[in-house]
Design an enzyme around this catalytic site. Sequence first.
Site, PDB file in Angstrom:
ATOM      1  N   GLN B 135     -68.807  17.663  24.069  1.00 52.03           N
ATOM      2  CA  GLN B 135     -68.649  16.831  25.260  1.00 52.03           C
ATOM      3  C   GLN B 135     -69.882  15.950  25.383  1.00 52.03           C
ATOM      4  O   GLN B 135     -71.003  16.443  25.301  1.00 52.03           O
ATOM      5  CB  GLN B 135     -68.520  17.745  26.481  1.00 52.03           C
ATOM      6  N   TYR B 137     -71.256  13.715  27.978  1.00 55.43           N
ATOM      7  CA  TYR B 137     -71.275  13.153  29.330  1.00 55.43           C
ATOM      8  C   TYR B 137     -72.706  12.857  29.780  1.00 55.43           C
ATOM      9  O   TYR B 137     -73.052  11.725  30.060  1.00 55.43           O
ATOM     10  CB  TYR B 137     -70.623  14.135  30.322  1.00 55.43           C
ATOM     11  N   SER B 138     -73.522  13.898  29.811  1.00 54.93           N
ATOM     12  CA  SER B 138     -74.861  13.752  30.412  1.00 54.93           C
ATOM     13  C   SER B 138     -75.746  12.793  29.632  1.00 54.93           C
ATOM     14  O   SER B 138     -75.621  12.657  28.406  1.00 54.93           O
ATOM     15  CB  SER B 138     -75.560  15.113  30.479  1.00 54.93           C
ATOM     16  N   GLU B 251     -64.300  23.533  33.511  1.00 56.14           N
ATOM     17  CA  GLU B 251     -65.563  24.119  33.030  1.00 56.14           C
ATOM     18  C   GLU B 251     -66.181  25.008  34.097  1.00 56.14           C
ATOM     19  O   GLU B 251     -66.780  26.025  33.800  1.00 56.14           O
ATOM     20  CB  GLU B 251     -66.533  22.993  32.661  1.00 56.14           C
ATOM     21  N   GLU B 374     -77.622  23.992  42.554  1.00 57.03           N
ATOM     22  CA  GLU B 374     -77.626  23.106  43.722  1.00 57.03           C
ATOM     23  C   GLU B 374     -76.307  22.336  43.811  1.00 57.03           C
ATOM     24  O   GLU B 374     -75.727  22.184  44.891  1.00 57.03           O
ATOM     25  CB  GLU B 374     -78.801  22.122  43.630  1.00 57.03           C
TER      26      GLU B 374
END
Lengths: 382, 390
Positions: B135, B137-138, B251, B374
Amino acid sequence: MLTENELKWQALAQEFADSVLERDRAGLEQPGAARRLMPELGAAGLIGTLLPAEYGGAGLSLVHNTVIQEVLSGSAPSLAAMRAVSAVFVPVPLMQFGTDAQKARWLPGIAAGESTSAIAFTEPDAGSDLGGMTTTATPATSGYTLNGHKWYISGSTEADFILVYAVTAPDAPIESRLSAFLVPTSLPGVDAATGIETMGMRGLSHAQVRFRDVHLSRDDLLGEIGQGYEIVNYGLAPERIDIAARAVGCAHRAYREALRYAGQRRQFGRPIRKFQAVSHRLADMCTTVSASRLLVLQAARQFDAGEPCQREAAMAKLHAANEGFKVCDDAMQILGALGYTKEIYPVELLFRDIRVLRMGGGTDEIMRHIIQREEYLALGEL
Amino acid sequence: MSGLPVDLPGGSDLRAFRAEVRDWLAQNLPAELKVPYLRDPTGASGAELEKRLRWQSILHAGGWAAVHWPAEYGGRDVGMLEHAVFLAECAAARAPEPANVIGLSMVGPTLIEHGTVGQLALLPPILSGEQMWCQLYSEPEAGSDLGMIRTHGTRVAGGWSVSGQKVWCSWAAVADRGMLLARTAAGRLDGLTCFLIDMHAPGVRVRPMRQISGDEHFCEVFLDEVQVLEDQVVGAPGAGWAVATTTLTHERTTAIFARHGATVDAAELLLTLLGRGSVADVLCDRAAKLWTDAQLLRLSAYRGLSELGTGDLPAALYLQRLAWGVANKAIFDLAADITSEPSVRDEVSAGELAAWQKLFLASQGWTIGGGTSEIQRNMLASRVLRMARA
């Protein structure tokens, strides 16, 4: 809070950290890294701070030591750990109980960083409980024969000599059962080659040390026969204060990294320090580090004044190591994956290195036991 | 983990399914593939990766590689409840997770929901493990906030040219393909497009990153004018966030269920550690609390499953990711204290000690990756407690 002279030494330590330690952070965890830096640290006058000038020292106080250790530990916890043995753990008992010949033989070298030492009392069955010690020193012709097994002895593979505690009167009460010896590692029968892989503090060795029929001369005995327990206890308070100072150093550095990062890192249109979950956490971290530092200074000043400080040393170590670990954990959480990797920030190293400070020099549980015991002693209820 | 601890909806059908899974596992899981009780469920390399690949091929041959997929795509059409029971039974049998976990649990369901007919042809090699996925994404500036994505896609003849940098990409070092989010229009979440990237294409460079544990389970991925054909866009250009939401929801909920077994096992092992030496009472106290927490984690997951309906996910499932990360950090932190006791350390082999230490370090990332604690709390606050955003 710090005197002008203490601030001066703090600045000297910071200059060393900035110019020497920060230039190759990745190298600080290589095997032997701490040992390789000791001569440079000694040349900067930053090791023999507690020693008198005749032995190459600067004749300073334990407060000076804590200030220096906090700075060094923030950059290189392994180096600070090795320095601790040379600056405090060995010199303090050696100055108190050693002969002039012993002082002259060992202290100038460790003050200069040209030689290093280690302290060996932990054994497989004797950690918190010294009564379980089985290493023995039996009388022999013109000296003693040392046999036994110590483990998790930091800096032992690199050391030129080891302060070893051994049983000399097995049937005696603990107060007179042990003796202390200054054992050159070059002696036949001393084996400190078996390293133990650890999670942190990788810049110095942590080894098993075996003694097989090591012949010691009478000149190697520190203090008197049977004085080992007294010597151990004499050194515990400054040892724990030093550990606490190093924990403050790790936590402070981790906090500062998180503080800077939170001010720069932008997500959802704002620096993440603008999120209360982050800002309040940073505030708690700041408060914790400051409180730990004050406890360390209180204990160190009492020691320097010659006042009893077992309780204060235990409080400082308990708080600084325990709460400091949480600060490092919080720093990692704030930095996210950048705090979790070895790429840029030292936070993961500080996290790994501070962990052992909750155990070495007496576990958190032992510190709590000491604090409560001292409290009830003061109340006259023990 | 014997017996279902709660009465789950589904009655005898669910019990029959569970029995079928158990029987199949008993007959098809080779002993040499069973994972140790102390294990890091979040990544693998070398010999461990090979085991997971082999296990996936066994699952695939038996038709169990992706039970939650529709049957027409090689799955078994089971619902979330059955999927969770399947994952729990695999964990109880100490089966490894399949190697292509991102392909099976994230990419596959996303393609099934959003993909074209041509893209659905990618499903069989996901199932078999022949094509590994990651993946993408980040990014360095886009972690919790994917609206900050800067990797951009520019239209060229026949498709797109994609350039940028991704980070924290698990499995990228072994992946054949990646599901990538890139910016194709100005905006935040509304200017994103989902692309399917060939990880071996010219312009793709992967650099493993070393973690606190010493592993290299995730990577940086650099994309330098990587050419992507038009038919490798998932959904419409600019609709990438809707696609990503499908992936991320999965996920953060069901996928974590597979890992509860490892948490319960670790908590059980803590108790056995206590019995191997003379340990302070306070450490025993902490161990008892953490064992209880691990049981509660498992029970709350089942409770969440028992409340599954047709609407929003139950609250108990939303807190799974958060609670799992916190529980595991505490377990391995306590293990570090217990194994530091000399009487225990003497009874623990070097290999076991190293395993505890490594998990202590690895677990520090479990309140960060896959959505920080968070962010999990934000989701709980907004979706469960219905609290307004500041």
